[in-house]
Scaffold this active site. Structure first.
Site, PDB file in Angstrom:
ATOM      1  CG  HIS A 137      -2.019  -0.957   1.217  1.00 37.56           C
ATOM      2  ND1 HIS A 137      -1.861  -2.272   1.582  1.00 37.56           N
ATOM      3  CD2 HIS A 137      -3.324  -0.820   0.853  1.00 37.56           C
ATOM      4  CE1 HIS A 137      -3.020  -2.909   1.448  1.00 37.56           C
ATOM      5  NE2 HIS A 137      -3.924  -2.044   1.001  1.00 37.56           N
ATOM      6  CE  LYS A 141      -4.011  -0.576   4.779  1.00 39.77           C
ATOM      7  NZ  LYS A 141      -5.301  -0.004   5.160  1.00 39.77           N
TER       8      LYS A 141
END
Ligand code: NAD
Length: 246
Positions: A137, A141
């Protein structure tokens, strides 16, 4: 369908985009500071049949109670409020409205889960194959591994008996083959990616899901809005998929 957006942030705007594309009408866009002026009334919702709620963990339960009191069915994508589910359920049931909630409305992710379970069942029979999970990600995040990776690891553990637990790794030293290794990468603006690797002695298979943007969550929430309209009671996305995909 007449839709009210409760929370007009990134997800509220993404839902608006797909709802308008699909020919629905957005009757209200409710965000802070309107929230203080009790806009979650039949009048403030301006004739909406369904409200789509993407706000914040501290706001969702109160919003859902107010939507039930206003007689409007709701889709809730906000995460982190589930300890308050009991009081929300009471409000929805006494108002005889409908609510569907899910921490992940992406139908692509749910299809991926089903494929991963089927792959894990095969892996259970391919005893000299190894299985692992990789997720990546963007660097902003908040958590790692992702909630989706944790749920995916659980699916694999349920099906592959030679894997006892999952572990975020590899750390240092050799990896016990009874451990399902989960690797997380956080860098730059990588789009949310999850992959299940099946590693055989001579070849390998990779199942991979990659989210392009928030559209997948928004489209799933819109499908849930269509499904919940006119139903009574509290449902999760699994209930909808059992109805639609079984
Ligand atoms: P965001 O911060 O971009 O938007 C949230 C919006 O809600 C903000 O504009 C904020 O002002 C507003 N808000 C806060 N309290 C409010 C209240 N009491 N009344 C009305 N509006 C209020 O966040 P986002 O990316 O849109 O995500 C929102 C939530 O949805 C988060 O909990 C996130 O984890 C979750 N989420 C769920 C899914 C899913 O598929 N279920 C997908 C993405 C995000």
């Amino acid at each position: 369908m007449k839709i009210a957006l409760v929370g007009y942030g990134r997800m509220g705007k993404a839902v608006e985009r797909v709802a308008l594309e699909a020919g629905h009408e957005v009757t209200a866009r409710i965000d802070l500071p309107d929230a203080g002026s009790a806009p979650l009334t039949a009048e403030g919702l301006n004739g909406a049949e369904v409200a789509v709620e993407f706000t914040a963990p501290t706001a969702a339960a109160d919003n859902l109670e107010a939507l039930a009191a206003a007689g409007v069915d709701a889709v809730c994508g906000t995460t982190g409020w589930y300890e308050e589910l009991d009081r929300v359920r009471k409000a929805v049931e006494s108002a005889a409205t409908g609510l569907i909630y899910a921490p992940n409305f992406s139908l692509g992710v749910h299809a991926f889960f089903r494929l991963a379970r089927a792959a894990a069942r095969l892996a259970e029979r391919l005893e000299d194959w190894d299985v692992h999970l990789l997720e990546a990600h963007h660097r902003h995040k908040a958590d790692h591994p992702s909630g989706t990776a944790r749920a995916l690891a659980q699916v694999l553990l349920e099906e592959i008996t030679r894997k006892r637990v999952w572990e975020l790794g590899p750390g240092s030293g050799p990896v016990d083959p009874a451990i399902l290794q989960v690797t997380a990468v956080r860098a730059g603006s990588i789009p949310g990616t999850h992959s299940v690797g099946l590693e055989g002695p001579d070849d390998r298979i990779e199942l991979r899901h990659e989210a392009r943007d928030r559209g997948g969550f928004a489209r799933g929430a819109l499908a849930a809005a269509e499904w919940i309209r006119g139903r009574k009671g509290v449902f999760t996305l699994d209930d909808m998929l059992a109805d639609r995909w079984s």
